[in-house]
Structure formats: C-alpha cells, structure tokens
Design a protein around this motif. Structure first.
Motif, PDB file in Angstrom:
ATOM      1  N   TYR A   1       0.856  -1.182   0.000  1.00 25.76           N
ATOM      2  CA  TYR A   1       0.000   0.000   0.000  1.00 25.76           C
ATOM      3  C   TYR A   1       0.891   1.230   0.000  1.00 25.76           C
ATOM      4  O   TYR A   1       1.858   1.309   0.749  1.00 25.76           O
ATOM      5  N   GLY A   2       0.564   2.213  -0.821  1.00 26.90           N
ATOM      6  CA  GLY A   2       1.365   3.421  -0.871  1.00 26.90           C
ATOM      7  C   GLY A   2       2.403   3.365  -1.978  1.00 26.90           C
ATOM      8  O   GLY A   2       2.368   2.508  -2.861  1.00 26.90           O
ATOM      9  N   ASP A   3       3.343   4.286  -1.935  1.00 27.17           N
ATOM     10  CA  ASP A   3       4.357   4.440  -2.971  1.00 27.17           C
ATOM     11  C   ASP A   3       5.309   3.244  -2.976  1.00 27.17           C
ATOM     12  O   ASP A   3       6.041   3.020  -2.017  1.00 27.17           O
ATOM     13  N   PRO A   4       5.350   2.464  -4.060  1.00 27.08           N
ATOM     14  CA  PRO A   4       6.217   1.283  -4.097  1.00 27.08           C
ATOM     15  C   PRO A   4       7.545   1.526  -4.801  1.00 27.08           C
ATOM     16  O   PRO A   4       8.325   0.587  -4.982  1.00 27.08           O
ATOM     17  N   SER A   5       7.815   2.761  -5.203  1.00 27.48           N
ATOM     18  CA  SER A   5       8.927   3.006  -6.114  1.00 27.48           C
ATOM     19  C   SER A   5      10.275   2.571  -5.547  1.00 27.48           C
ATOM     20  O   SER A   5      11.153   2.139  -6.308  1.00 27.48           O
ATOM     21  N   ALA A   6      10.453   2.658  -4.240  1.00 27.03           N
ATOM     22  CA  ALA A   6      11.742   2.287  -3.652  1.00 27.03           C
ATOM     23  C   ALA A   6      12.053   0.807  -3.818  1.00 27.03           C
ATOM     24  O   ALA A   6      13.223   0.395  -3.752  1.00 27.03           O
ATOM     25  N   TRP A   7      11.017   0.002  -4.045  1.00 25.28           N
ATOM     26  CA  TRP A   7      11.190  -1.448  -4.138  1.00 25.28           C
ATOM     27  C   TRP A   7      11.253  -1.928  -5.590  1.00 25.28           C
ATOM     28  O   TRP A   7      11.558  -3.099  -5.828  1.00 25.28           O
ATOM     29  N   LEU A   8      10.940  -1.030  -6.524  1.00 19.71           N
ATOM     30  CA  LEU A   8      10.824  -1.420  -7.930  1.00 19.71           C
ATOM     31  C   LEU A   8      11.992  -0.838  -8.720  1.00 19.71           C
ATOM     32  O   LEU A   8      11.819  -0.054  -9.650  1.00 19.71           O
ATOM     33  N   ASN A   9      13.175  -1.240  -8.324  1.00 17.48           N
ATOM     34  CA  ASN A   9      14.396  -0.685  -8.891  1.00 17.48           C
ATOM     35  C   ASN A   9      15.201  -1.709  -9.677  1.00 17.48           C
ATOM     36  O   ASN A   9      16.365  -1.484  -9.993  1.00 17.48           O
ATOM     37  N   GLY A  10      14.560  -2.856  -9.967  1.00 17.49           N
ATOM     38  CA  GLY A  10      15.256  -3.900 -10.702  1.00 17.49           C
ATOM     39  C   GLY A  10      16.069  -4.830  -9.841  1.00 17.49           C
ATOM     40  O   GLY A  10      16.667  -5.790 -10.350  1.00 17.49           O
ATOM     41  N   ARG A  11      16.097  -4.574  -8.538  1.00 17.93           N
ATOM     42  CA  ARG A  11      16.892  -5.414  -7.639  1.00 17.93           C
ATOM     43  C   ARG A  11      16.049  -6.124  -6.590  1.00 17.93           C
ATOM     44  O   ARG A  11      16.585  -6.927  -5.815  1.00 17.93           O
ATOM     45  N   GLU A  12      14.736  -5.826  -6.550  1.00 23.22           N
ATOM     46  CA  GLU A  12      13.895  -6.408  -5.507  1.00 23.22           C
ATOM     47  C   GLU A  12      12.626  -7.006  -6.124  1.00 23.22           C
ATOM     48  O   GLU A  12      12.679  -8.070  -6.715  1.00 23.22           O
ATOM     49  N   TRP A  13      11.514  -6.320  -6.053  1.00 30.00           N
ATOM     50  CA  TRP A  13      10.278  -6.870  -6.607  1.00 30.00           C
ATOM     51  C   TRP A  13      10.173  -6.555  -8.092  1.00 30.00           C
ATOM     52  O   TRP A  13      10.759  -5.601  -8.591  1.00 30.00           O
ATOM     53  N   ASP A  14       9.357  -7.365  -8.781  1.00 31.59           N
ATOM     54  CA  ASP A  14       9.003  -7.033 -10.163  1.00 31.59           C
ATOM     55  C   ASP A  14       7.868  -6.021 -10.198  1.00 31.59           C
ATOM     56  O   ASP A  14       7.877  -5.090 -10.990  1.00 31.59           O
ATOM     57  N   SER A  15       6.869  -6.244  -9.343  1.00 31.50           N
ATOM     58  CA  SER A  15       5.707  -5.361  -9.369  1.00 31.50           C
ATOM     59  C   SER A  15       4.902  -5.535  -8.085  1.00 31.50           C
ATOM     60  O   SER A  15       5.375  -6.147  -7.124  1.00 31.50           O
ATOM     61  N   VAL A  16       3.690  -4.976  -8.079  1.00 35.95           N
ATOM     62  CA  VAL A  16       2.854  -4.961  -6.877  1.00 35.95           C
ATOM     63  C   VAL A  16       1.410  -5.292  -7.225  1.00 35.95           C
ATOM     64  O   VAL A  16       0.992  -5.241  -8.376  1.00 35.95           O
ATOM     65  N   MET A  17       0.653  -5.616  -6.183  1.00 37.14           N
ATOM     66  CA  MET A  17      -0.800  -5.633  -6.299  1.00 37.14           C
ATOM     67  C   MET A  17      -1.228  -4.165  -6.423  1.00 37.14           C
ATOM     68  O   MET A  17      -0.928  -3.345  -5.558  1.00 37.14           O
ATOM     69  N   ASN A  18      -1.937  -3.849  -7.481  1.00 36.22           N
ATOM     70  CA  ASN A  18      -2.062  -2.457  -7.898  1.00 36.22           C
ATOM     71  C   ASN A  18      -3.277  -1.768  -7.278  1.00 36.22           C
ATOM     72  O   ASN A  18      -4.250  -1.447  -7.959  1.00 36.22           O
ATOM     73  N   TYR A  19      -3.197  -1.507  -5.981  1.00 39.64           N
ATOM     74  CA  TYR A  19      -4.295  -0.822  -5.302  1.00 39.64           C
ATOM     75  C   TYR A  19      -4.373   0.652  -5.703  1.00 39.64           C
ATOM     76  O   TYR A  19      -5.430   1.164  -6.045  1.00 39.64           O
ATOM     77  N   ASP A  20      -3.233   1.345  -5.667  1.00 41.36           N
ATOM     78  CA  ASP A  20      -3.250   2.794  -5.850  1.00 41.36           C
ATOM     79  C   ASP A  20      -3.433   3.215  -7.297  1.00 41.36           C
ATOM     80  O   ASP A  20      -3.975   4.287  -7.563  1.00 41.36           O
ATOM     81  N   ALA A  21      -2.955   2.414  -8.235  1.00 34.72           N
ATOM     82  CA  ALA A  21      -3.028   2.789  -9.645  1.00 34.72           C
ATOM     83  C   ALA A  21      -4.035   1.945 -10.411  1.00 34.72           C
ATOM     84  O   ALA A  21      -3.979   1.860 -11.637  1.00 34.72           O
ATOM     85  N   PHE A  22      -4.952   1.311  -9.684  1.00 37.66           N
ATOM     86  CA  PHE A  22      -6.083   0.664 -10.355  1.00 37.66           C
ATOM     87  C   PHE A  22      -7.280   0.487  -9.424  1.00 37.66           C
ATOM     88  O   PHE A  22      -8.290   1.165  -9.574  1.00 37.66           O
ATOM     89  N   MET A  23      -7.211  -0.428  -8.458  1.00 36.74           N
ATOM     90  CA  MET A  23      -8.403  -0.803  -7.708  1.00 36.74           C
ATOM     91  C   MET A  23      -9.105   0.391  -7.068  1.00 36.74           C
ATOM     92  O   MET A  23     -10.320   0.564  -7.212  1.00 36.74           O
ATOM     93  N   GLU A  24      -8.346   1.205  -6.371  1.00 33.88           N
ATOM     94  CA  GLU A  24      -8.966   2.305  -5.632  1.00 33.88           C
ATOM     95  C   GLU A  24      -9.551   3.377  -6.557  1.00 33.88           C
ATOM     96  O   GLU A  24     -10.724   3.749  -6.402  1.00 33.88           O
ATOM     97  N   PRO A  25      -8.800   3.894  -7.540  1.00 38.67           N
ATOM     98  CA  PRO A  25      -9.394   4.910  -8.418  1.00 38.67           C
ATOM     99  C   PRO A  25     -10.605   4.412  -9.207  1.00 38.67           C
ATOM    100  O   PRO A  25     -11.580   5.152  -9.384  1.00 38.67           O
ATOM    101  N   VAL A  26     -10.547   3.174  -9.687  1.00 41.49           N
ATOM    102  CA  VAL A  26     -11.688   2.634 -10.436  1.00 41.49           C
ATOM    103  C   VAL A  26     -12.912   2.518  -9.540  1.00 41.49           C
ATOM    104  O   VAL A  26     -14.039   2.832  -9.945  1.00 41.49           O
ATOM    105  N   SER A  27     -12.702   2.077  -8.303  1.00 42.39           N
ATOM    106  CA  SER A  27     -13.820   1.940  -7.377  1.00 42.39           C
ATOM    107  C   SER A  27     -14.467   3.287  -7.081  1.00 42.39           C
ATOM    108  O   SER A  27     -15.695   3.431  -7.105  1.00 42.39           O
ATOM    109  N   TRP A  28     -13.649   4.305  -6.801  1.00 44.45           N
ATOM    110  CA  TRP A  28     -14.211   5.630  -6.537  1.00 44.45           C
ATOM    111  C   TRP A  28     -14.972   6.152  -7.750  1.00 44.45           C
ATOM    112  O   TRP A  28     -16.075   6.695  -7.617  1.00 44.45           O
TER     113      TRP A  28
END
Length: 682
Positions: free
Chosen positions: A415-442
């Motif tokens: 939840y929140g800003d994931p950019s620190a983890w998406l630098n090519g050395r840690e995660w590939d991606s996230v469950m997209n709450y902030d850039a999909f689920m939440e805005p679409v629901s609202w």
C-alpha cells in the motif's frame, strides 16, 4: 502549443529497447503536434543538464523528436523541457507540468526486466477452500482441532454465507476441485492462477503458515488418515491425533507435494501458469518452528519448537520478550503480528538461519518437480524491523528466485508508494491498489475498496480519477506497470459487484443479503472493460465473473456459485478476456488519455500501428461524445471497429464500423455505457 498532443513514455513505442541492459544504447522519442514549431530538450534529472533532441520525422498529426542515450550501470532519470515562442513547459510521467516533479520522472533501471509472459497476463485468484469441492476424503472434520479457542467445523451447505468468525469454518474446496475446473479456467481465458496460500495451515485463509515445506494435505490427498478428532468440550489440541497425523505425517506430506507437482504440470500443459502466495512476514502459532500447540512434539521426529525449549534450533526465529529462568517451557512472551499471538512475527535480523530457511522455501517451489512460476509476497514491506533490512533481504530473495528461473515473477502486496522497491533489484511489481483498484472503485461506485467509506462527489469524476491514476502510475517503472496485478476485488476487500450498490457496510453491521441488494451488473461490466484495457495484468477474483457478492472479508470469501452463475456476466468476461489476449496494445502498449471529465473517461492504448479506444460513460442521460482519436494517430481512412458495447440494457459483441471525420470519432453514449474500438482486425 497544442499541449494535449505532447506525449512520451517508456513503452517500446517511445523507448527502445524498453528494458535495456548496461552497455546498450536507448532511443528515446518525444511526440508533439505537427504544426507546432518546438524546441525539445531531455533534462537529466540528476544534474538538470539539458540535452537537445532532434526532429526525426513527421506524420499526418505529429512530429517526432529523438535522442540516443548510452546506458551504464546507474539508473537513468529524466524529464522533458518543451519551448516555443509563447513560453516553456515541462513533461514527465504524469504529463504536462510547470516545473520538475521528482516523483514523476521517467526512469530506466538498467537490467530491470519483468517476465514477458506476465506483461498483461490474465490472472485468476483462487481462495481454494471456497472455489470447488473435489474430494470428500480430505475435508477438515468437525472437532478435528481447536483454532483460536474454538473447534473447527465443516460446512456441509456449499452455499451457506460466511459467518463473522469464519477462519475455522471449512467448505471443502481443494486442489482436486481446481484441477477439475482447469478447462473452465482455460475457456474463460485465464493465463495465470494466483493461489492464496497453499501450505499447511490451520485456517481456511492459510495466512498463518504451519509448514512452508509442504502443501496442506487437506487440499490434496491424505493416504494415511489415522487418529481421533477431539472430544466435545476439548479446550486444547493435546489429543488432536487425527490432525497431527494428517499434517505432520511424512507420508501424507510427501503425497500432498506430489499431487501439487502433478497439478502444476497439468496446468502448464494447458498454458496456465501458477503463482504461490508467500507469507514470510509472520507464520502461525501452529508452525513447527514455534509449535505452541505441541503438535510436532506429540508427533515425534521433529526438533523442538521455540515455544517449548530455549534450546530449539528455531529459538531466534522469534523475538521473545522474556528469556530468563522460568520463561520456558511454554514461553508465551513472543512478538506477534499486530499483537496477534496466533501470528508470531518472524525475527529475521536475529537469525541468519531463518533468512536462509525462507530463501530455501522460495527456491524449492520454483525448482522441479513443482516449477511454479513466481511468488506473490504478503505484506512484503513489513518483513523485518527496519526498511534497510527489508531492502537487503528482498535483494537476496530476487537473486535466489532469478537464479532458478529468470522468468519467475515477484509481485508484492504493498500500500502506498512502491517506487523504492521497484528498482530492478527487488520486486518485479505490486498488487495495484493505488493505480487501479482504488481509483476505479471511486469513479464507478463512489466507494473505497472495503465499502467502509463513500464519497459520491468522486463517482463519475473523470478528472479526479485521472489525477489519481497518473500520479500513482508515475511511481511504477513501465516494466512493473505492465505486470502489476490489477484487481476489482480480492480476499481482503469487498466484492466490486457489492460496491455497485453504493452502500457502506460490513457483514457484522449489514448482514449477508444486503451485499446483494441494489447491485448493478451494467456498472460491473464497465469495471470489467476497464480491468481488461488498463495497463497491467488483469486479475479476476474467483466468482466475480459469476456475479458473486460480498462485503469485505470474511464475506468476500463466499463459495463459488456453481449452478447459480450469472451466465451472461460469465460470457461477458470471456469476450473481454479474448479481446485482451488478442491485443498487443492492451498487453504492452502506451496509455494515452483522451477525455477525462465529468461522467466520462476515455483513453487509448497504442502499440505500433494497433490502436484501441475505450470509452466509459457514467451519466444517466444520452450524450453525443466527440472523441479526439487523432491523439491516437487514427486517420480518416483507418478502419475503426467497435468490438464491444455495454450499456444499461445489455451488451453487444457484434462488430460495427465507424467513420472518422477531422480526427474525431462521434459516438452516442447511453446510461452506463462502455465501449471498445479498435483499428484494423483482431
């Protein structure tokens, strides 16, 4: 200056190669209106040095500027400065800006590549206990054991609503049932199954792992089924010999693992990949490393758990606040996740052995004979006691995973800003709450994702929808954006169909049936259109396609309504999955905003010559909408076909040709309108 014509991104359309490795040269492209005479500079965000871009060509509507950039070992970050005789503005991931915005820079991380198969892949989330019953021989039995102070129960009626205290009630869904439904999933269009946890666990949700090294036999097969259930009135698991046999006997565990290996092979043979849920922040009090229930002590043949003995090899897997004389045996003074003593927090900083154990788990399930295709990581940013440690551990985790299979996917719950983890050395991606689920629901319902809070001023507000989306997407590097798990519903939130009724509520306050009242299938179809056309990997939560309702958990974990499905909604999902699967633009293309205003969201997806147009209209009155499709590069002679139409009354998948005049496509939108158009043929 025609600002709406300005565009660039880091897709393969405007950044080639889009996933560069050190030593490569990247061609970065910027687009502007053909009739504008501009100076375009790429500004290096590290030192704000401006480098002029050169005009390289033009077409009917646009002129293009390019620059070649050599890629080294360090990340690249930039934005654009665009000038003409009237003034200067800037352009970044979120669009036109008046100044540099650090959080919206274009970024490339050399060597950061997400799996090609995962980009835009259609996923399907399965909460196994509630999906499909396959075998009765592996069912949890009444009184088999005590969980959170109560005896577990088997729910005979598959269609019974979940209760407010649901975690110890089992409906009997299993992997046998999932295997029987693989053909159904294939026909639906599913390319990836994301399973909620499958490892041995005493709850139906299984986020309280008992044994990371084995698949729960209650979900597969139990060849050795001996022992007794607990007598009525029992208050402990001292004599839960049936459960002990089922979950600690090595014959059962090995048979369960073999079943799972066979399942994955069968899924792979049908073109369906498998993601496992890794709950590595905490385990369960039943876990063999802790053994608070003394199951493994009773079974014999296992090392003592940390709850039982200070000499346990797992002693430092947990943080005990009392360690003096008399603390053991039965040391209850351990750190629990959110103070839940059933969820012991794993103590990574104090135990290298624990770190290696979890990395071994990650590796084991990726290797043959299991060969799963990746991991979803539960509460990943909370793993250790410091952010510095968490970054260090996830770097090691990625190395282990990618060494086994460079095409394995790592997607984290965050939840929140994931950019620190998406630098090519840690995660590939996230469950997209902030850039999909939440805005679409609202935008479509006026409710946040739990149905806990409403704000009807956000319903239908396309401008605020786009503002939320563009700034949230700017935090995701493009390889992460394309593999982000986009969902309308999941096991932690209310069902989207329930949200269409516009009511705040939960199971305890509203009751089960209220979740089904006043829902809107046409709005649900609008949401599915957005799910299947927005950048990312569309992930269907089991039963959404069949019209399943439910408040937030546990009510969102209802049993799949086999025999009672909304067949039209199922077919609609099949059509939209087919449209998505056949479109490179929907899997990997640029997202170009066209019209974002009250009651209207209109956007395009573009990959090379393929252009897809999506129109979502939430107004109650009919409206003529003149869509500026020239922003997608669609010209008068292009063949534009409507390939999906949904409205308040019904939906239509028949193709209908449209003409373009002056770069504008005129359509008549009716109540709860959603449509997909495409150039060329599918």
């Amino acid at each position: 200056m025609i600002t709406e014509a300005l565009f660039s991104d880091t897709s393969e359309n405007y950044c080639s190669p889009s996933e560069p490795v050190p030593g490569e040269t990247v061609r970065i492209t910027f687009r502007a209106a053909r009739d504008d005479e501009l100076r375009v500079d790429l500004i290096n965000a590290d030192d704000d040095e401006a480098v002029p871009m050169f005009e390289t060509g033009a077409d009917r509507y646009f002129r293009y500027y390019e620059i070649l950039v050599d890629v080294g070992m360090q990340p690249l970050a930039w934005y654009f400065r665009v000038s003409d005789e009237s003034g200067t503005l800037f352009y970044d991931r979120a669009g036109v800006a008046e100044k540099k915005r650090e959080q919206c820079l274009f970024r490339l991380y050399p060597g950061f590549r997400t799996p090609g198969w995962a980009k835009g892949a259609i996923m399907y989330q399965i909460y196994v206990d509630r999906f499909c019953r396959g075998s009765r021989d592996n069912n949890v039995l009444d009184d088999e054991y005590i969980y959170i102070g109560l005896p577990v129960r088997y729910i005979e009626d598959w269609n019974e609503y979940p209760s407010t205290f649901d975690v110890g009630y089992f409906y009997g869904g299993d992997l046998v049932g999932v295997r029987e439904k693989l053909s159904y999933l294939k026909e639906l269009g599913v390319e990836v199954i994301y399973f909620n946890p499958l490892f041995v666990s005493p709850s139906n949700h299984k986020y309280d792992t008992q044994d990371y090294e084995h698949i729960d036999p209650h979900l597969t097969v139990i060849p050795k089924d001996e022992g007794d259930v607990l007598p009525h009135g029992a208050v402990s698991n001292q004599n839960a010999t049936r459960y002990i046999c089922r979950t600690t006997n090595r014959e059962n565990l090995e048979a369960s693992d073999r079943f799972f290996a066979d399942f994955v092979r069968e899924a792979h043979s049908m073109g369906i990949r498998v993601l496992l849920d890794g709950v590595f922040n905490h385990c369960g009090s039943f876990n063999k490393w802790m053994d608070r229930e003394k199951l493994y002590q009773q079974a014999g043949g296992y090392a003592p758990g940390a709850y039982i003995s200070p000499d346990s090899p797992y002693r430092y897997y947990f943080d005990f606040s009392e360690t003096g004389p008399g603390a053991w045996p039965d040391n209850r003074h351990y750190d629990g996740w959110w103070d839940n003593d059933t969820l012991p927090k794993l103590n990574y900083e104090e135990s290298t052995r624990l770190q290696n154990s979890i990395l071994g788990v990650a590796r084991k399930w990726l290797l043959p004979p299991y060969s799963v295709d990746g991991w979803r990581l539960d509460v990943a940013a909370d793993l250790g006691h410091s952010e510095a440690f968490n970054h260090s551990f996830w770097r090691r985790f990625r190395q282990v995973v990618k060494d086994v299979n460079e095409d394995a996917l790592i997607v984290a719950e965050h939840y929140g800003d994931p950019s620190a983890w998406l630098n090519g050395r840690e995660w590939d991606s996230v469950m997209n709450y902030d850039a999909f689920m939440e805005p679409v629901s609202w935008f479509l319902t006026g409710l946040e994702k739990h149905s806990d809070r409403s704000d009807m001023s956000l319903k239908g507000d396309g401008r605020r929808f786009w503002d939320a989306m563009r700034f949230a997407m700017a935090r995701l590097p493009f390889p992460a954006l394309l593999t982000a798990m986009n969902q309308l519903s999941n096991h932690d939130h209310s069902r989207f169909l329930t949200r269409t009724n516009g009511m705040e509520g939960r199971l305890a306050s509203r009751g089960s049936r209220a979740a089904e009242e006043g829902v809107s299938i046409p709005v649900m179809r609008q949401a599915v259109v957005m799910l299947m056309t927005w950048p990312g990997a569309p992930a269907i939560y089991y039963g959404d396609e069949a019209g399943l309702c439910g408040w937030t958990d546990p009510d969102s974990r209802r049993a799949f309504p086999w025999g009672r499905e909304n067949l039209e909604l199922q077919d609609f999902h099949r059509y939209m999955c087919l449209i998505h699967r056949r479109s490179g633009a929907l899997r990997r293309g640029s997202l170009i905003p066209l019209m974002m205003e009250q009651d209207l969201v209109c956007y395009g997806r573009v990959l090379g010559k393929e252009k897809v147009l999506v129109v979502i209209y939430t107004g109650a009155e009919d409206r003529i909408i003149d869509v500026p499709v020239w922003l997608l590069g669609i010209q008068e002679y292009d063949s534009v076909r409507r390939i999906m139409l949904s409205s308040e009354e019904n939906y239509n998948v028949g193709w209908l040709e449209y003409g373009v005049q002056g770069g504008v496509l005129s359509i008549r939108a009716t109540q709860n309108y959603a449509a997909v158009f495409r150039t060329g043929t599918l």
